[in-house]
Design an enzyme around this catalytic site. Sequence first.
Site, short mmCIF file in Angstrom:
data_model
loop_
_atom_site.label_atom_id
_atom_site.label_comp_id
_atom_site.label_asym_id
_atom_site.label_seq_id
_atom_site.Cartn_x
_atom_site.Cartn_y
_atom_site.Cartn_z
N HIS A 1 1.29 -1.26 0.04
CA HIS A 1 0.03 -0.20 -0.36
C HIS A 1 1.09 1.43 -0.03
O HIS A 1 2.33 0.99 0.72
CB HIS A 1 -0.25 -0.12 1.10
CG HIS A 1 -1.75 0.81 1.61
ND1 HIS A 1 -1.90 2.26 1.80
CD2 HIS A 1 -3.31 1.13 1.49
CE1 HIS A 1 -2.86 3.06 2.08
NE2 HIS A 1 -3.27 2.85 1.56
N ASP B 1 2.95 -4.73 8.14
CA ASP B 1 1.93 -3.97 8.13
C ASP B 1 1.21 -4.95 8.00
O ASP B 1 0.67 -6.01 6.88
CB ASP B 1 1.89 -3.13 6.57
CG ASP B 1 0.52 -2.42 5.64
OD1 ASP B 1 -0.67 -2.86 7.25
OD2 ASP B 1 0.24 -1.72 5.35
N GLN C 1 -4.44 -5.30 6.96
CA GLN C 1 -5.25 -6.30 6.08
C GLN C 1 -5.21 -8.11 6.88
O GLN C 1 -6.41 -9.01 6.61
CB GLN C 1 -5.51 -6.29 4.65
CG GLN C 1 -5.24 -5.24 4.07
CD GLN C 1 -6.77 -4.77 4.11
OE1 GLN C 1 -7.84 -5.19 4.04
NE2 GLN C 1 -7.45 -3.12 4.10
N LYS D 1 -10.07 -0.93 10.36
CA LYS D 1 -10.75 -2.26 9.02
C LYS D 1 -10.57 -3.59 10.47
O LYS D 1 -10.82 -4.77 9.95
CB LYS D 1 -9.09 -2.32 8.24
CG LYS D 1 -8.54 -0.68 7.94
CD LYS D 1 -7.66 -1.50 6.86
CE LYS D 1 -7.45 -0.40 6.44
NZ LYS D 1 -7.60 0.52 5.27
N CYS E 1 -4.46 2.40 -4.15
CA CYS E 1 -3.32 2.88 -3.21
C CYS E 1 -2.54 2.01 -3.47
O CYS E 1 -1.20 1.69 -2.51
CB CYS E 1 -3.39 3.49 -1.66
SG CYS E 1 -4.28 4.55 -1.07
#
Length: 402
Positions: A120, A197, A200, A223, A360
């Site tokens: 991202h 990261d 997600q 999220k 993104c």
Amino acid sequence: MAFDPSTVRGEFPILDQAVNGRPLVYLDNAATTQKPRAVLDASRNYYQRINANIHRGTHLLARAATESHEAARATVARHLNAAEPAEVIFTSGTTDSINLVASILSLAPGDEVLITTLEHHSNIVPWQMLCERSGAVLKVVPCLDDGTLDQAAFGNLLSDKTRITAFGWVSNAFGTGNPVLQMTAAAKAAGSLVLIDAAQAAPHMVIDVQALGADFLAYSGHKVYAPTGIGVLWGKRDVLDALPPWRGGGEMIKEVSFEKTTYNDLPFKYEAGTPNIEGAIALAAALEFVDGLGLESIAAHEQALIQRAADGLSSLPGTRLYGPADRIGALSFAVEGVHHYDLGTLIDQMGVAVRTGHHCCQPLMARFGITGTTRASFALYNTAEEVDALVLAVEKAVAMLR
Ligand code: PMP
């Protein structure tokens, strides 16, 4: 509460509405998730009963707010299996967390930062800015045609010059799940710091930071069923203790004088200013909610939905699915001769909310020679009927657009 997808849906008041005259089918969960009553109640209860600034007050509400905020930190730490709550830094989200780390590292010309094609923009641009500032070089792991990373290239790109390796656990664009344990071990063996990261990953899987062995992990509350404006940076104590503070201000200090200021201990060293107190408390409520349902059960339900969507969409003529078959959370696709924006706009008129565009991830789109995709992304409250509504809406829209 045991996880029953049909009853758990009732915990999310926003889902019970019509859009464009049709029942809302919300499949834009990778962008942000909807909030259950437990989270809405935690936010309201904070402002109705507790609100005060934390840490500095002697009065009862200030103590209650401080206790709730620090209890939330302990919940986040437990959820991540962190060694201690002080390793949990509250930020405004994944972007903020990654910028924090990229800002406190000082690199030298010739040092290398290793990221991947799947990232991202928020796991690309902060590293580019660090490289611009320091003269370090950005290296990028290529992506294979099936939307997975080239692991052989990853191994070859790691060297004794690699200072930090930053990669997503799950791709928001293609749903690719990366072998993070193996990648972390390889990067650590090369002597690099590792940042994961987990934006997600957090909604779909159990995260155990001690088992992962990385140095930093970032995710966003919104999220994972919590409000916007709250997020987490987890960092290993010995690593964070050795790094300088980031933003200066209240709370991050021990003592201030014009001659010399000394800095606070973790986690406060990285939390200058009044934080998002309500957000932290609501995030803890969200994590308790998903832990109560069981992330494994949630993931199994979502996997069944994503497989149903993949089967349904791939049966439509001219449809191409991106990413590997075992995608997590998100399913990206394109339909020959149909622009993703037109498709997204038309299916919205049929009540189906998806995301279209580059997600993104412009370098990833460039790698595949496309400007964007249509992406359906799934959460614990989605149903098989909604997947069928998506497939039917896409079929109808394509017939209208062709
Ligand atoms: N990384 C990934 C993989 C993401 O999906 C997102 C959000 N789409 C981000 C980082 C940025 O998260 P936020 O905007 O909440 O900071």
